[in-house]
Design a protein around this motif. Structure first.
Motif, mmCIF file in Angstrom:
data_model
loop_
_atom_site.group_PDB
_atom_site.id
_atom_site.type_symbol
_atom_site.label_atom_id
_atom_site.label_comp_id
_atom_site.label_asym_id
_atom_site.label_seq_id
_atom_site.Cartn_x
_atom_site.Cartn_y
_atom_site.Cartn_z
ATOM 1 N N UNK A 116 0.841 -1.213 0.000
ATOM 2 C CA UNK A 116 0.000 0.000 0.000
ATOM 3 C C UNK A 116 0.869 1.254 0.000
ATOM 4 N N UNK A 117 0.351 2.290 -0.630
ATOM 5 C CA UNK A 117 1.113 3.531 -0.773
ATOM 6 C C UNK A 117 0.388 4.674 -0.076
ATOM 7 N N UNK A 118 1.154 5.462 0.689
ATOM 8 C CA UNK A 118 0.625 6.638 1.377
ATOM 9 C C UNK A 118 1.200 7.874 0.703
ATOM 10 N N UNK A 119 0.390 8.646 -0.032
ATOM 11 C CA UNK A 119 0.914 9.839 -0.689
ATOM 12 C C UNK A 119 1.071 10.998 0.292
ATOM 13 N N UNK A 120 1.455 12.142 -0.263
ATOM 14 C CA UNK A 120 1.506 13.359 0.540
ATOM 15 C C UNK A 120 2.890 13.931 0.707
ATOM 16 N N UNK A 121 3.128 15.121 0.139
ATOM 17 C CA UNK A 121 4.420 15.800 0.278
ATOM 18 C C UNK A 121 4.292 17.127 1.025
ATOM 19 N N UNK A 122 3.118 17.400 1.575
ATOM 20 C CA UNK A 122 2.881 18.595 2.403
ATOM 21 C C UNK A 122 2.351 18.155 3.751
ATOM 22 N N UNK A 123 2.909 18.673 4.828
ATOM 23 C CA UNK A 123 2.380 18.339 6.152
ATOM 24 C C UNK A 123 2.785 19.394 7.168
ATOM 25 N N UNK A 124 1.971 19.488 8.217
ATOM 26 C CA UNK A 124 2.327 20.267 9.396
ATOM 27 C C UNK A 124 2.054 19.368 10.596
ATOM 28 N N UNK A 125 2.991 19.342 11.531
ATOM 29 C CA UNK A 125 2.808 18.432 12.648
ATOM 30 C C UNK A 125 3.610 18.845 13.870
ATOM 31 N N UNK A 126 3.345 18.160 14.963
ATOM 32 C CA UNK A 126 4.064 18.403 16.212
ATOM 33 C C UNK A 126 5.104 17.310 16.417
ATOM 34 N N UNK A 127 6.325 17.713 16.744
ATOM 35 C CA UNK A 127 7.402 16.756 16.970
ATOM 36 C C UNK A 127 7.167 16.054 18.309
ATOM 37 N N UNK A 128 6.969 14.738 18.275
ATOM 38 C CA UNK A 128 6.688 13.993 19.506
ATOM 39 C C UNK A 128 7.824 13.038 19.883
ATOM 40 N N UNK A 129 8.783 12.873 18.973
ATOM 41 C CA UNK A 129 9.946 12.038 19.288
ATOM 42 C C UNK A 129 11.080 12.453 18.367
ATOM 43 N N UNK A 130 12.320 12.367 18.878
ATOM 44 C CA UNK A 130 13.473 12.760 18.058
ATOM 45 C C UNK A 130 14.527 11.665 18.087
ATOM 46 N N UNK A 131 15.315 11.596 16.986
ATOM 47 C CA UNK A 131 16.428 10.670 16.944
ATOM 48 C C UNK A 131 17.604 11.177 17.748
ATOM 49 N N UNK A 132 18.588 10.329 17.951
ATOM 50 C CA UNK A 132 19.719 10.644 18.837
ATOM 51 C C UNK A 132 20.576 11.792 18.320
ATOM 52 N N UNK A 133 20.555 12.070 17.021
ATOM 53 C CA UNK A 133 21.380 13.133 16.447
ATOM 54 C C UNK A 133 20.630 14.453 16.274
ATOM 55 N N UNK A 134 19.379 14.515 16.720
ATOM 56 C CA UNK A 134 18.530 15.691 16.490
ATOM 57 C C UNK A 134 18.536 16.591 17.719
ATOM 58 N N UNK A 135 18.530 17.900 17.471
ATOM 59 C CA UNK A 135 18.529 18.906 18.543
ATOM 60 C C UNK A 135 17.279 18.752 19.414
ATOM 61 N N UNK A 136 17.485 18.681 20.748
ATOM 62 C CA UNK A 136 16.377 18.515 21.693
ATOM 63 C C UNK A 136 15.362 19.653 21.620
ATOM 64 N N UNK A 137 15.794 20.819 21.127
ATOM 65 C CA UNK A 137 14.893 21.968 21.075
ATOM 66 C C UNK A 137 13.722 21.761 20.111
ATOM 67 N N UNK A 138 13.861 20.805 19.208
ATOM 68 C CA UNK A 138 12.774 20.538 18.277
ATOM 69 C C UNK A 138 11.599 19.810 18.932
ATOM 70 N N UNK A 139 11.836 19.127 20.012
ATOM 71 C CA UNK A 139 10.796 18.343 20.663
ATOM 72 C C UNK A 139 9.615 19.233 21.054
ATOM 73 N N UNK A 140 8.424 18.802 20.678
ATOM 74 C CA UNK A 140 7.136 19.467 20.945
ATOM 75 C C UNK A 140 6.866 20.674 20.043
ATOM 76 N N UNK A 141 7.813 21.045 19.193
ATOM 77 C CA UNK A 141 7.565 22.162 18.284
ATOM 78 C C UNK A 141 6.593 21.756 17.177
ATOM 79 N N UNK A 142 5.825 22.738 16.689
ATOM 80 C CA UNK A 142 4.977 22.544 15.521
ATOM 81 C C UNK A 142 5.797 22.954 14.301
ATOM 82 N N UNK A 143 5.921 22.038 13.359
ATOM 83 C CA UNK A 143 6.821 22.264 12.231
ATOM 84 C C UNK A 143 6.123 22.020 10.897
ATOM 85 N N UNK A 144 6.645 22.671 9.872
ATOM 86 C CA UNK A 144 6.252 22.422 8.490
ATOM 87 C C UNK A 144 7.176 21.343 7.953
#
Length: 306
Positions: free
Chosen positions: A60-88
């Motif tokens: 099955x395929x999920x399309x979509x190249x536009x989104x806005x969302x809230x960061x709920x988890x980050x990888x080990x190399x990602x800045x902690x400041x992104x957590x909980x931010x609303x991002x494009x």
């Protein structure tokens, strides 16, 4: 998780609600709780099987190249400041899902004054307009840019990028959108349904951006470009009719494009396309895909989760 997608090519009614496993999070990625997504003509073309020659989908395929969302988890190399931010976000696909895993280099914090609906439909048109003019055409102050489809989502952003860079901008569109194009700061407006565009604008463009629906205006665009000018096309390359440079859009990195456009927006130099907002339901999404076939309403279709 649930997502909107399809298991076979076909009409809008092949869209369905899929139950799929949550993607695994890599060190350089973030997990978003999706708040909304935009609908692009490319989504419908993929669904219909129009890109089989250049992109085969795994179902099955999920399309979509536009989104806005809230960061709920980050990888080990990602800045902690992104957590909980609303991002494009600008995913390659997967934007129709309730959750989305994406590289931290393909997101940017949503400007406070930008609505969720505006943010949901922002990333694709922003990156196309930026890379068309800045990366591909390498526009220069004092040049004349002619935009075919200047009232559309890509065309309207491109016009404002060009004005911010000191170009003289001529917009081509339907007469009903004349005032809207003027409000974007476009210097000169030509209505294709009332005027002979090829005659009025003959060889005036240093750069022509064909942002018309499916590139249908290329036969006119090549006639309004000056000798040696640059012709930018989003769809199929037109037949070469004179001494011009044909430029398919070269897509660079997302973050510089998104940062540039968000800065213009925050500085009051960017007016975003109108949005037509609906609740994210299967029924509404099918209707949205069907609406793309008629294009009776002006505006970017977006779907928001409650």
């Amino acid at each position: 998780m649930n997502a909107f997608g399809f298991n076979s090519y076909g009409p809008p009614t092949v869209l369905e609600i899929l139950r799929v496993p949550q993607p695994e999070l890599k060190a350089n990625q973030v997990l978003l709780k999706n708040l909304g997504f935009g609908l692009n003509p490319y989504d419908a073309a993929l669904r219909a099987g129009d890109h089989l020659a250049d992109r085969t989908l795994n179902f099955p395929f999920i399309p979509g190249s536009d989104a806005v969302g809230q960061v709920i988890q980050i990888g080990s190399e990602v800045d902690n400041q992104l957590l909980n931010q609303v991002v494009i976000a600008h995913p390659f696909s997967g934007g129709y899902g309730e959750e989305l895993v994406i590289s931290a280099k393909k997101i940017i914090s949503k400007p406070v004054s930008m609505s969720l609906a505006e943010a949901a439909g922002f990333s694709t048109v922003a990156t196309i307009a930026y890379h068309a003019l800045i990366t591909t055409a390498q526009i220069k102050k004092g040049e004349t840019l002619i935009i075919q489809g200047a009232s559309g989502s890509v065309g309207s952003l491109a016009a404002q990028i060009a004005k911010a860079n000191g170009l003289y901008v001529i917009g081509v569109g339907n007469s009903r959108n004349r005032q809207m194009m003027r409000e974007l700061g476009i210097d000169e407006v030509v209505a294709y349904d009332q005027e002979d565009v090829a005659q009025v604008l003959a060889k005036r463009g240093d750069v022509v951006l064909d942002a018309s629906l499916q590139g249908r205006a290329s036969h006119v665009g090549l006639r309004v470009l000056n000798d040696g000018g640059r012709y930018l096309f989003l769809n199929q390359a037109p037949d070469l009719a004179n001494a011009v440079t044909l430029l398919p859009i070269v897509y660079g990195k997302d973050l510089p494009a998104l940062s540039y456009l968000c800065n213009l927006y925050s500085n009051g130099q960017l007016k975003l396309p109108e949005t037509i907002s609906h609740k994210a339901t299967l029924e509404n999404l099918i209707a949205g895909h069907q609406a793309l076939l008629t294009k009776k309403e002006r505006g970017k279709l977006v779907f928001l989760y409650e």
